[in-house]
Design a protein around this motif. Structure first.
Motif, PDB file in Angstrom:
ATOM      1  N   ASN A 206       0.801  -1.226   0.000  1.00 55.51           N
ATOM      2  CA  ASN A 206       0.000   0.000   0.000  1.00 55.51           C
ATOM      3  C   ASN A 206       0.834   1.276   0.000  1.00 55.51           C
ATOM      4  N   ARG A 207       1.969   1.259  -0.650  1.00 53.17           N
ATOM      5  CA  ARG A 207       2.804   2.460  -0.804  1.00 53.17           C
ATOM      6  C   ARG A 207       2.695   2.930  -2.243  1.00 53.17           C
ATOM      7  N   ASP A 208       2.665   4.248  -2.411  1.00 52.54           N
ATOM      8  CA  ASP A 208       2.666   4.804  -3.765  1.00 52.54           C
ATOM      9  C   ASP A 208       4.081   4.885  -4.315  1.00 52.54           C
ATOM     10  N   CYS A 209       5.039   5.101  -3.418  1.00 49.96           N
ATOM     11  CA  CYS A 209       6.431   5.279  -3.829  1.00 49.96           C
ATOM     12  C   CYS A 209       7.336   4.311  -3.084  1.00 49.96           C
ATOM     13  N   TYR A 210       8.367   3.887  -3.768  1.00 45.20           N
ATOM     14  CA  TYR A 210       9.404   3.061  -3.170  1.00 45.20           C
ATOM     15  C   TYR A 210      10.730   3.722  -3.509  1.00 45.20           C
ATOM     16  N   ASN A 211      11.178   4.597  -2.585  1.00 43.11           N
ATOM     17  CA  ASN A 211      12.352   5.425  -2.850  1.00 43.11           C
ATOM     18  C   ASN A 211      13.582   5.052  -2.046  1.00 43.11           C
ATOM     19  N   ASN A 212      13.408   4.334  -0.921  1.00 45.95           N
ATOM     20  CA  ASN A 212      14.555   4.004  -0.075  1.00 45.95           C
ATOM     21  C   ASN A 212      14.199   2.816   0.825  1.00 45.95           C
ATOM     22  N   PHE A 213      15.138   2.449   1.686  1.00 45.23           N
ATOM     23  CA  PHE A 213      14.976   1.271   2.536  1.00 45.23           C
ATOM     24  C   PHE A 213      13.795   1.405   3.505  1.00 45.23           C
ATOM     25  N   ASN A 214      13.382   2.623   3.815  1.00 45.15           N
ATOM     26  CA  ASN A 214      12.211   2.824   4.684  1.00 45.15           C
ATOM     27  C   ASN A 214      10.938   2.287   4.041  1.00 45.15           C
ATOM     28  N   ASP A 215      10.957   2.109   2.741  1.00 42.98           N
ATOM     29  CA  ASP A 215       9.791   1.584   2.027  1.00 42.98           C
ATOM     30  C   ASP A 215       9.819   0.062   1.921  1.00 42.98           C
ATOM     31  N   CYS A 216      10.784  -0.561   2.589  1.00 42.18           N
ATOM     32  CA  CYS A 216      10.927  -2.021   2.550  1.00 42.18           C
ATOM     33  C   CYS A 216      10.679  -2.621   3.926  1.00 42.18           C
ATOM     34  N   GLU A 217      10.286  -3.872   3.915  1.00 39.70           N
ATOM     35  CA  GLU A 217      10.075  -4.611   5.154  1.00 39.70           C
ATOM     36  C   GLU A 217      10.893  -5.893   5.082  1.00 39.70           C
ATOM     37  N   CYS A 218      11.514  -6.257   6.189  1.00 39.32           N
ATOM     38  CA  CYS A 218      12.326  -7.475   6.213  1.00 39.32           C
ATOM     39  C   CYS A 218      11.429  -8.712   6.259  1.00 39.32           C
ATOM     40  N   GLU A 219      11.911  -9.778   5.653  1.00 41.03           N
ATOM     41  CA  GLU A 219      11.195 -11.047   5.684  1.00 41.03           C
ATOM     42  C   GLU A 219      11.192 -11.596   7.106  1.00 41.03           C
ATOM     43  N   HIS A 220      10.300 -12.545   7.369  1.00 38.13           N
ATOM     44  CA  HIS A 220      10.206 -13.162   8.696  1.00 38.13           C
ATOM     45  C   HIS A 220      11.550 -13.783   9.081  1.00 38.13           C
ATOM     46  N   GLY A 221      11.990 -13.512  10.322  1.00 41.19           N
ATOM     47  CA  GLY A 221      13.258 -14.033  10.802  1.00 41.19           C
ATOM     48  C   GLY A 221      14.427 -13.097  10.561  1.00 41.19           C
ATOM     49  N   TYR A 222      14.133 -11.924   9.962  1.00 40.03           N
ATOM     50  CA  TYR A 222      15.173 -10.920   9.695  1.00 40.03           C
ATOM     51  C   TYR A 222      14.751  -9.596  10.326  1.00 40.03           C
ATOM     52  N   ARG A 223      15.739  -8.750  10.623  1.00 43.15           N
ATOM     53  CA  ARG A 223      15.459  -7.427  11.184  1.00 43.15           C
ATOM     54  C   ARG A 223      16.277  -6.386  10.434  1.00 43.15           C
ATOM     55  N   LYS A 224      15.779  -5.157  10.440  1.00 45.49           N
ATOM     56  CA  LYS A 224      16.490  -4.074   9.773  1.00 45.49           C
ATOM     57  C   LYS A 224      17.759  -3.730  10.541  1.00 45.49           C
ATOM     58  N   SER A 225      18.832  -3.559   9.808  1.00 44.42           N
ATOM     59  CA  SER A 225      20.107  -3.138  10.383  1.00 44.42           C
ATOM     60  C   SER A 225      20.783  -2.273   9.326  1.00 44.42           C
ATOM     61  N   HIS A 226      20.824  -1.001   9.593  1.00 46.38           N
ATOM     62  CA  HIS A 226      21.354  -0.011   8.637  1.00 46.38           C
ATOM     63  C   HIS A 226      20.512  -0.096   7.369  1.00 46.38           C
ATOM     64  N   ASN A 227      21.083  -0.425   6.225  1.00 49.18           N
ATOM     65  CA  ASN A 227      20.303  -0.490   4.995  1.00 49.18           C
ATOM     66  C   ASN A 227      20.178  -1.906   4.460  1.00 49.18           C
ATOM     67  N   SER A 228      20.077  -2.878   5.388  1.00 51.18           N
ATOM     68  CA  SER A 228      19.921  -4.263   4.965  1.00 51.18           C
ATOM     69  C   SER A 228      19.110  -5.021   6.014  1.00 51.18           C
ATOM     70  N   CYS A 229      18.750  -6.247   5.692  1.00 52.32           N
ATOM     71  CA  CYS A 229      18.031  -7.116   6.624  1.00 52.32           C
ATOM     72  C   CYS A 229      18.972  -8.221   7.073  1.00 52.32           C
ATOM     73  N   GLN A 230      19.165  -8.323   8.388  1.00 55.52           N
ATOM     74  CA  GLN A 230      20.081  -9.304   8.978  1.00 55.52           C
ATOM     75  C   GLN A 230      19.260 -10.362   9.713  1.00 55.52           C
ATOM     76  N   GLU A 231      19.797 -11.587   9.767  1.00 61.20           N
ATOM     77  CA  GLU A 231      19.118 -12.651  10.506  1.00 61.20           C
ATOM     78  C   GLU A 231      18.996 -12.261  11.974  1.00 61.20           C
ATOM     79  N   GLU A 232      17.854 -12.607  12.568  1.00 59.80           N
ATOM     80  CA  GLU A 232      17.645 -12.295  13.999  1.00 59.80           C
ATOM     81  C   GLU A 232      18.398 -13.244  14.876  1.00 59.80           C
TER      82      GLU A 232
END
Length: 153
Positions: free
Chosen positions: A127-153
């Protein structure tokens, strides 16, 4: 002794907790000033001066926490609903399609380039109109945001 607060107290979570904190401070200061004194000692001019100083401190605390509630949100924004006090841009929310400027107290139109791709182990938020940066992304299950990437929990 009756306490009267001159207007609403600003607090994101409501006025009650902050008022209780002020009452606690007043009560503690009064008790520590008068504890162990006889009735006669409490009538001495020196104590009256101490209590007058305490009153000035209390008045300063009340004024410090007072809410003017006089801020008008700028164009393309509205007052946040969960606030008892609106006295700064922090109490405003930008309309859909606008975001808060990082440098100024107003809302700017969202820019939309559609050239950003979410990194490995993440996906675009729905439900986003724009995808411009990492704030517009969500990590997959079992991962968490860390800087500009998704790391394993």
């Amino acid at each position: 002794m009756m306490l009267v607060f001159p207007g609403p107290v600003c607090n994101t979570y409501g006025a009650f907790p902050q008022k209780m904190a002020i009452i606690f401070i007043i009560f503690t200061a009064f008790i520590s000033t008068t504890m162990g004194m006889s009735h006669k000692e409490k009538q001495q001019p020196g104590l009256r001066a101490k209590l007058t100083g305490l009153g000035d401190t209390i008045e300063s605390l009340i004024l410090l926490n007072r809410c003017n509630d006089d801020y008008s949100c700028p164009n393309h924004s509205f007052e946040k609903y969960n606030r008892n006090c609106h006295d700064s841009f922090g109490d405003c929310e930008c309309e859909h399609g606008y975001r808060k400027s990082h440098d100024y107290d107003y809302c700017v139109k969202e820019w939309c380039e559609h050239d950003y791709y979410c990194p490995h182990n993440s996906f675009p938020k729905p439900n986003r109109d724009c995808y411009n940066n990492f704030n517009d992304c969500e990590c997959e299950h079992g991962y968490r945001k860390s800087h500009n990437s998704c790391q394993e929990e």
